[in-house]
Design a protein around this motif. Structure first.
Motif, PDB file in Angstrom:
ATOM      1  N   ILE A 141      -2.687  -5.345  11.800  1.00 13.38           N
ATOM      2  CA  ILE A 141      -1.396  -5.472  11.308  1.00 13.38           C
ATOM      3  C   ILE A 141      -1.177  -4.770  10.060  1.00 13.38           C
ATOM      4  O   ILE A 141      -0.203  -4.042   9.818  1.00 13.38           O
ATOM      5  CB  ILE A 141      -0.831  -6.926  11.362  1.00 13.38           C
ATOM      6  CG1 ILE A 141      -0.887  -7.818  12.612  1.00 13.38           C
ATOM      7  CG2 ILE A 141       0.417  -7.180  10.443  1.00 13.38           C
ATOM      8  CD1 ILE A 141      -0.669  -9.241  12.633  1.00 13.38           C
ATOM      9  N   MET A 142      -2.020  -4.811   9.218  1.00 11.16           N
ATOM     10  CA  MET A 142      -1.913  -4.025   7.765  1.00 11.16           C
ATOM     11  C   MET A 142      -2.083  -2.772   7.758  1.00 11.16           C
ATOM     12  O   MET A 142      -1.467  -1.918   7.433  1.00 11.16           O
ATOM     13  CB  MET A 142      -2.871  -4.952   6.871  1.00 11.16           C
ATOM     14  CG  MET A 142      -2.975  -6.149   6.363  1.00 11.16           C
ATOM     15  SD  MET A 142      -1.240  -6.597   5.569  1.00 11.16           S
ATOM     16  CE  MET A 142      -1.492  -5.724   4.162  1.00 11.16           C
ATOM     17  N   SER A 143      -2.911  -2.154   8.833  1.00  7.13           N
ATOM     18  CA  SER A 143      -2.819  -0.895   8.992  1.00  7.13           C
ATOM     19  C   SER A 143      -1.736  -0.367   9.660  1.00  7.13           C
ATOM     20  O   SER A 143      -1.199   0.755   9.339  1.00  7.13           O
ATOM     21  CB  SER A 143      -4.158  -0.457  10.067  1.00  7.13           C
ATOM     22  OG  SER A 143      -5.457  -1.163   9.577  1.00  7.13           O
ATOM     23  N   THR A 144      -1.271  -1.039  10.647  1.00  6.03           N
ATOM     24  CA  THR A 144       0.286  -0.546  11.093  1.00  6.03           C
ATOM     25  C   THR A 144       1.335  -0.498  10.228  1.00  6.03           C
ATOM     26  O   THR A 144       2.053   0.496  10.125  1.00  6.03           O
ATOM     27  CB  THR A 144       0.638  -1.468  12.278  1.00  6.03           C
ATOM     28  OG1 THR A 144      -0.588  -1.710  13.301  1.00  6.03           O
ATOM     29  CG2 THR A 144       1.864  -1.025  13.138  1.00  6.03           C
ATOM     30  N   PHE A 145       1.268  -1.463   9.115  1.00  7.61           N
ATOM     31  CA  PHE A 145       2.305  -1.319   8.286  1.00  7.61           C
ATOM     32  C   PHE A 145       2.139  -0.350   7.339  1.00  7.61           C
ATOM     33  O   PHE A 145       3.284   0.307   6.732  1.00  7.61           O
ATOM     34  CB  PHE A 145       2.233  -2.947   7.360  1.00  7.61           C
ATOM     35  CG  PHE A 145       3.305  -2.941   6.547  1.00  7.61           C
ATOM     36  CD1 PHE A 145       4.606  -3.108   6.715  1.00  7.61           C
ATOM     37  CD2 PHE A 145       2.992  -3.034   5.028  1.00  7.61           C
ATOM     38  CE1 PHE A 145       5.665  -3.440   5.934  1.00  7.61           C
ATOM     39  CE2 PHE A 145       3.863  -3.126   3.999  1.00  7.61           C
ATOM     40  CZ  PHE A 145       5.120  -3.334   4.572  1.00  7.61           C
ATOM     41  N   SER A 146       1.017  -0.086   6.928  1.00  8.33           N
ATOM     42  CA  SER A 146       0.529   1.030   5.960  1.00  8.33           C
ATOM     43  C   SER A 146       0.902   2.303   6.321  1.00  8.33           C
ATOM     44  O   SER A 146       1.578   3.230   5.857  1.00  8.33           O
ATOM     45  CB  SER A 146      -1.068   1.192   5.635  1.00  8.33           C
ATOM     46  OG  SER A 146      -1.316  -0.353   4.951  1.00  8.33           O
ATOM     47  N   ILE A 147       0.660   2.418   7.566  1.00  9.06           N
ATOM     48  CA  ILE A 147       0.975   3.860   8.400  1.00  9.06           C
ATOM     49  C   ILE A 147       2.601   3.997   8.444  1.00  9.06           C
ATOM     50  O   ILE A 147       3.022   5.144   8.101  1.00  9.06           O
ATOM     51  CB  ILE A 147       0.344   3.763   9.534  1.00  9.06           C
ATOM     52  CG1 ILE A 147      -1.014   3.850   9.670  1.00  9.06           C
ATOM     53  CG2 ILE A 147       1.190   5.182  10.494  1.00  9.06           C
ATOM     54  CD1 ILE A 147      -1.969   3.708  11.008  1.00  9.06           C
ATOM     55  N   PHE A 148       3.221   2.985   8.637  1.00  4.06           N
ATOM     56  CA  PHE A 148       4.759   2.924   8.641  1.00  4.06           C
ATOM     57  C   PHE A 148       5.475   3.512   7.236  1.00  4.06           C
ATOM     58  O   PHE A 148       6.085   4.186   7.322  1.00  4.06           O
ATOM     59  CB  PHE A 148       5.074   1.718   9.159  1.00  4.06           C
ATOM     60  CG  PHE A 148       6.754   1.623   9.151  1.00  4.06           C
ATOM     61  CD1 PHE A 148       7.608   2.069  10.341  1.00  4.06           C
ATOM     62  CD2 PHE A 148       7.410   0.802   8.197  1.00  4.06           C
ATOM     63  CE1 PHE A 148       8.705   2.171  10.110  1.00  4.06           C
ATOM     64  CE2 PHE A 148       8.671   0.802   8.177  1.00  4.06           C
ATOM     65  CZ  PHE A 148       9.467   1.490   9.061  1.00  4.06           C
TER      66      PHE A 148
END
Length: 293
Positions: A244-251
């Motif tokens: 979840i955190m990786s997806t949010f950072s990429i976004f």
């Protein structure tokens, strides 16, 4: 020939007049009436017409002789004094059989049913909880002519230290089939009584005993919340948080890049600079000391 026709006409007229002169002997006005008298009440049954004489009326009860307290009045009505349980039944007023006619239906039939208190409630259940309980029952059928006025529930704690007359009473609408009782004590034994009431009186009581559930202490609640913690695998939750955190950072990074590299955004910034310069030139021309300030 004329004489015979005149006789036939006279016979028809006499027959027609006879039909109207003897009221309701053909059974067309055959009525069936239900009545619900109380015990000790005087009852009068009318035989469909006020012109009937005592000698033209035959009253029967369930095709048997009338009870001793029943009396046929001079106008043909049947009077029953001090109605009792033995007087309940079907009363038949038969004018045709009393006058010698055969094959005619009775004028009126009266079904007398004793008006009594309601029966006991059916299907009463108690579902206890810690500080409340739910009482349910089946819908009441009013088939005796005396509708139920209300349903009464009373309850008390079963404890030798508390008076047995210390009841809490609730009145319930007769159209309801359940009732919640609040503000009870946990882990406590209660006695419950429930009954229906009509204009005659109270029906039989249904009595039940139930115990409320025990209230959880802090240690028991903590034990309940931590139940299964020994078998809990933290790796699955750690992996889910990382995803979840990786997806949010990429976004967020993609959004920043899009904002910086978008030519429309840069053009809008350049236009803002041009507007500021255009506004600055008139101020310098009119007021030479503008820049110094």
């Amino acid at each position: 020939m004329i004489f015979h026709r005149s006789n036939e006409l006279i016979s028809v007229c006499i027959f027609a007049v006879s039909l109207y002169s003897i009221p309701y002997t053909n059974g067309i006005n055959n009525n069936y009436i239900k009545m619900f008298p109380k015990i000790g009440e005087n009852v009068t049954l009318k035989c469909s017409s006020n012109n009937i004489k005592n000698s033209n009326v035959l009253w029967q009860m369930d095709h048997k002789e009338l009870p001793g307290q029943a009396k046929v009045m001079e106008n043909g009505d049947l009077f029953i004094s001090s109605f009792d349980t033995s007087d309940a039944g079907i009363y038949i007023c038969d004018l045709a059989s009393a006058s010698g006619y055969v094959g005619h239906a009775p004028l009126t039939q009266f079904e007398l049913k004793l008006k009594s208190v309601p029966g006991s409630l059916i299907g009463v259940r108690v579902i206890p909880n810690t500080v409340l309980m739910l009482i349910t029952w089946r819908e009441i059928e009013n088939n005796d002519g005396s509708p139920v006025k209300n349903i009464t529930i009373r309850y008390r704690i079963i404890d030798d230290r508390i008076s047995r007359d210390d009841w809490s009473v609730l009145q319930v609408n007769p159209f309801k089939i359940h009732k919640e009782i609040y503000s009870l004590l946990p882990n406590t034994l209660y006695k419950i009584q429930i009954w229906a009431t009509n204009e005659i009186g109270d029906g039989p009581k249904t009595e039940l005993t139930t115990k409320t559930l025990s209230d959880m202490t802090e240690s028991e609640l903590e034990k309940h919340l931590l139940e299964g913690i020994d078998t809990f695998d933290t790796r699955a939750w750690t992996f889910a948080v990382i995803v979840i955190m990786s997806t949010f950072s990429i976004f967020v990074i993609a959004l920043c890049c899009l904002f910086v590299k978008d030519p429309r955004v840069q053009k809008r910034l350049e236009n803002n600079d041009d507007v500021e310069r255009i506004e600055l030139i008139p101020n310098i021309t009119i007021n030479p000391g503008y820049c110094e300030t």
